[in-house]
Design a protein around this motif. Structure first.
Motif, short mmCIF file in Angstrom:
data_model
loop_
_atom_site.label_atom_id
_atom_site.label_comp_id
_atom_site.label_asym_id
_atom_site.label_seq_id
_atom_site.Cartn_x
_atom_site.Cartn_y
_atom_site.Cartn_z
N UNK A 346 0.84 -1.21 0.00
CA UNK A 346 0.00 0.00 0.00
C UNK A 346 0.86 1.25 0.00
N UNK A 347 1.95 1.20 0.81
CA UNK A 347 2.84 2.36 0.84
C UNK A 347 3.51 2.56 -0.53
N UNK A 348 3.89 1.44 -1.17
CA UNK A 348 4.51 1.56 -2.49
C UNK A 348 3.53 2.15 -3.50
N UNK A 349 2.26 1.71 -3.39
CA UNK A 349 1.26 2.25 -4.31
C UNK A 349 1.07 3.74 -4.11
N UNK A 350 1.08 4.17 -2.81
CA UNK A 350 0.95 5.60 -2.54
C UNK A 350 2.15 6.36 -3.09
N UNK A 351 3.34 5.74 -2.94
CA UNK A 351 4.53 6.41 -3.46
C UNK A 351 4.50 6.52 -4.98
N UNK A 352 3.84 5.58 -5.66
CA UNK A 352 3.83 5.58 -7.11
C UNK A 352 2.67 6.39 -7.68
N UNK A 353 1.86 7.00 -6.82
CA UNK A 353 0.73 7.81 -7.30
C UNK A 353 1.05 9.28 -7.12
N UNK A 354 0.80 10.05 -8.16
CA UNK A 354 1.02 11.50 -8.11
C UNK A 354 -0.34 12.19 -8.00
N UNK A 355 -0.69 12.75 -6.84
CA UNK A 355 -2.00 13.39 -6.68
C UNK A 355 -2.12 14.68 -7.48
N UNK A 356 -0.99 15.36 -7.70
CA UNK A 356 -1.06 16.62 -8.44
C UNK A 356 -1.42 16.37 -9.91
N UNK A 357 -0.78 15.33 -10.51
CA UNK A 357 -1.03 15.03 -11.92
C UNK A 357 -2.07 13.92 -12.13
N UNK A 358 -2.45 13.25 -10.99
CA UNK A 358 -3.44 12.17 -11.04
C UNK A 358 -2.99 11.06 -11.99
N UNK A 359 -1.75 10.58 -11.74
CA UNK A 359 -1.18 9.53 -12.57
C UNK A 359 -0.56 8.44 -11.69
N UNK A 360 -0.63 7.19 -12.17
CA UNK A 360 0.02 6.07 -11.50
C UNK A 360 1.26 5.67 -12.29
N UNK A 361 2.32 5.31 -11.55
CA UNK A 361 3.59 4.91 -12.19
C UNK A 361 3.94 3.49 -11.78
N UNK A 362 4.64 2.80 -12.67
CA UNK A 362 4.96 1.38 -12.43
C UNK A 362 6.19 1.21 -11.55
N UNK A 363 7.16 2.11 -11.61
CA UNK A 363 8.39 1.97 -10.86
C UNK A 363 8.70 3.26 -10.11
N UNK A 379 2.26 21.97 -11.81
CA UNK A 379 0.98 21.50 -11.27
C UNK A 379 1.01 21.48 -9.73
N UNK A 380 2.17 21.12 -9.16
CA UNK A 380 2.28 21.13 -7.70
C UNK A 380 2.12 22.54 -7.16
N UNK A 381 2.74 23.51 -7.82
CA UNK A 381 2.59 24.90 -7.38
C UNK A 381 1.15 25.36 -7.50
N UNK A 382 0.47 24.98 -8.59
CA UNK A 382 -0.93 25.35 -8.75
C UNK A 382 -1.79 24.71 -7.67
N UNK A 383 -1.49 23.44 -7.31
CA UNK A 383 -2.26 22.76 -6.27
C UNK A 383 -2.04 23.41 -4.91
N UNK A 384 -0.81 23.76 -4.63
CA UNK A 384 -0.53 24.44 -3.36
C UNK A 384 -1.28 25.77 -3.28
N UNK A 385 -1.31 26.49 -4.38
CA UNK A 385 -2.00 27.79 -4.41
C UNK A 385 -3.48 27.61 -4.12
N UNK A 386 -4.09 26.59 -4.75
CA UNK A 386 -5.51 26.32 -4.52
C UNK A 386 -5.76 25.94 -3.07
N UNK A 387 -4.87 25.10 -2.48
CA UNK A 387 -5.04 24.67 -1.09
C UNK A 387 -4.90 25.85 -0.13
#
Length: 403
Positions: A346-363, A379-387
């Motif tokens: 589960x931790x690996x899956x969380x590490x492989x998911x990018x919430x800012x870009x909403x993408x999953x990565x294999x490695x 996108x991270x800067x835009x997300x921080x601004x919105x938050x």
């Protein structure tokens, strides 16, 4: 020289079955062992029959023979060979040599001399007379395949003549200088087509002759037989190796099965022994109860249960409890490992998911390279601004509620 179809006594459109039937009939008729009175003539006829069947039974050689049959029968003498090239069509038959010895009339003597003549004719038109390259020699019956035979056939199978074939030109450009240049170019083009056609025909003839000779070369046949034997040996070795691997796997499987069955058998014996002890213990208790009801003078402190039964039952219960505890411990450890693995996954899956870009990565590497990209950082800067804006908006609303 007789036509191969005439030798076998079949028409030009004869089928493979017709050729085979005629060959067998004539081979039996002219076999030297059946013509002892006239063995010399029978031997020659038998050789002609064999040569004709070898050519006509091969589809490629038969097609070549049908195409050039007239030239072969006439010895290719005529306008096509006015350039004084060596006549190749005389050598498309086994009648041109006698045996496979090393004399001049043998297979190696005749074809060795022929290829030397072809090479000499080409060297007359070579533009690089000082070249150190040597055309491979045909060799003799004792020549090594790797050193002599293979280089020879490799060179001559890709033969290209050096002869210019300028004598085939239709127009003599030197005598037509007054003709317009455009017309001269058309004449040169026609001459080039004729020269190219002559070179192509010569190359095909030489290559066809090389295939004809190679098919009948005893050295090539011996090498092919050696390769077939090596292939069979390698196939046998591979088969034996596979059988050894299968046998090892069977042994490992039998050992695993025997170990597992031993463990189950031991447990079943212990359970059976425990049931017998319990039954004996129950019967002894009933007997003692009946005795106490019938006789009132029995000492109350006296123990009615046999000590040996109690000790055996206690030991059996102890063994079963010990095995049960071990199984429980192993199951708990497996459950803990599964839980830890699931948490890690589960931790690996969380590490492989990018919430800012909403993408999953294999490695992990792909996720790290993505984090370094400019698009992700924007996108991270835009997300921080919105938050931050959402947090500031929530604070103002809470202040309004308090007011």
């Amino acid at each position: 020289m007789k036509c191969h179809y005439e030798v076998l006594g079949v028409p030009l459109n004869a089928s493979e079955d017709d050729l085979k039937k005629s060959y067998r009939k004539l081979a039996l008729k002219w076999h030297p062992d059946k013509n002892l009175e006239n063995s010399d003539q029978a031997k020659k006829e038998f050789q002609f029959i064999q040569a004709a069947y070898e050519v006509l039974s091969d589809p490629q050689e038969r097609a070549w023979y049908d195409k050039h049959r007239d030239a072969i029968l006439l010895g290719a003498k005529g306008a096509e060979y006015q350039e004084n090239a060596v006549n190749l069509f005389e050598y498309f038959t086994s009648a041109c040599y006698s045996g496979y010895g090393d004399d001049e009339e043998s297979f190696y003597g005749v074809y060795g001399e022929l290829f030397n003549r072809i090479a000499a004719e080409d060297m007359e038109f070579s533009q690089d007379q000082d070249s150190d390259f040597e055309i491979p020699d045909f060799g003799d019956s004792t020549s090594n395949y790797s050193e002599v035979v293979r280089p020879f056939y490799a060179y001559w199978s890709a033969y290209c003549t050096l002869r210019p074939y300028s004598w085939l030109d239709k127009y003599n450009i030197d005598t037509l200088k007054e003709v317009p240049r455009r017309v001269q170019r058309l004449m040169e083009k026609d001459n080039k087509k004729l020269r190219d056609a002559g070179r192509k025909q010569r190359n095909e003839e030489v290559r066809a002759l090389v295939n004809f000779v190679r098919k009948r070369d005893p050295r090539v046949k011996a090498y092919i037989k050696l390769l077939e034997e090596k292939t069979a040996q390698n196939a046998l070795k591979t088969k034996l190796q596979q059988e050894r691997h299968r046998e090892k796997r069977r042994q490992l499987l039998n050992e695993t099965t025997s170990t597992t069955s031993f463990g189950f058998t031991e447990m079943s014996d212990l359970e059976k022994q425990l049931r017998d002890i319990e039954a004996q213990y129950a019967s002894s208790v009933e007997t003692s109860d009946c005795g106490s009801d019938s006789e009132s003078g029995v000492d109350e402190n006296e123990d009615d249960t046999p000590k040996e039964y109690e000790e055996t039952a206690y030991q059996s219960n102890e063994k079963l409890e010990q095995k049960g505890n071990e199984e429980c411990v192993s199951k708990e450890e497996n459950l803990e490992n599964i839980t830890i693995d699931s948490e890690n996954s589960d931790e690996d899956l969380l590490d492989l998911y990018c919430p800012a870009c909403k993408k999953n990565f294999k490695t992990v590497k792909s996720r790290e390279s993505h984090d370094r990209s400019k698009k992700h950082q924007s996108k991270v800067r835009a997300l921080r601004k919105v938050m931050l804006e959402d947090e500031s908006g929530d604070g103002e609303e809470s202040d309004d509620d308090i007011g």
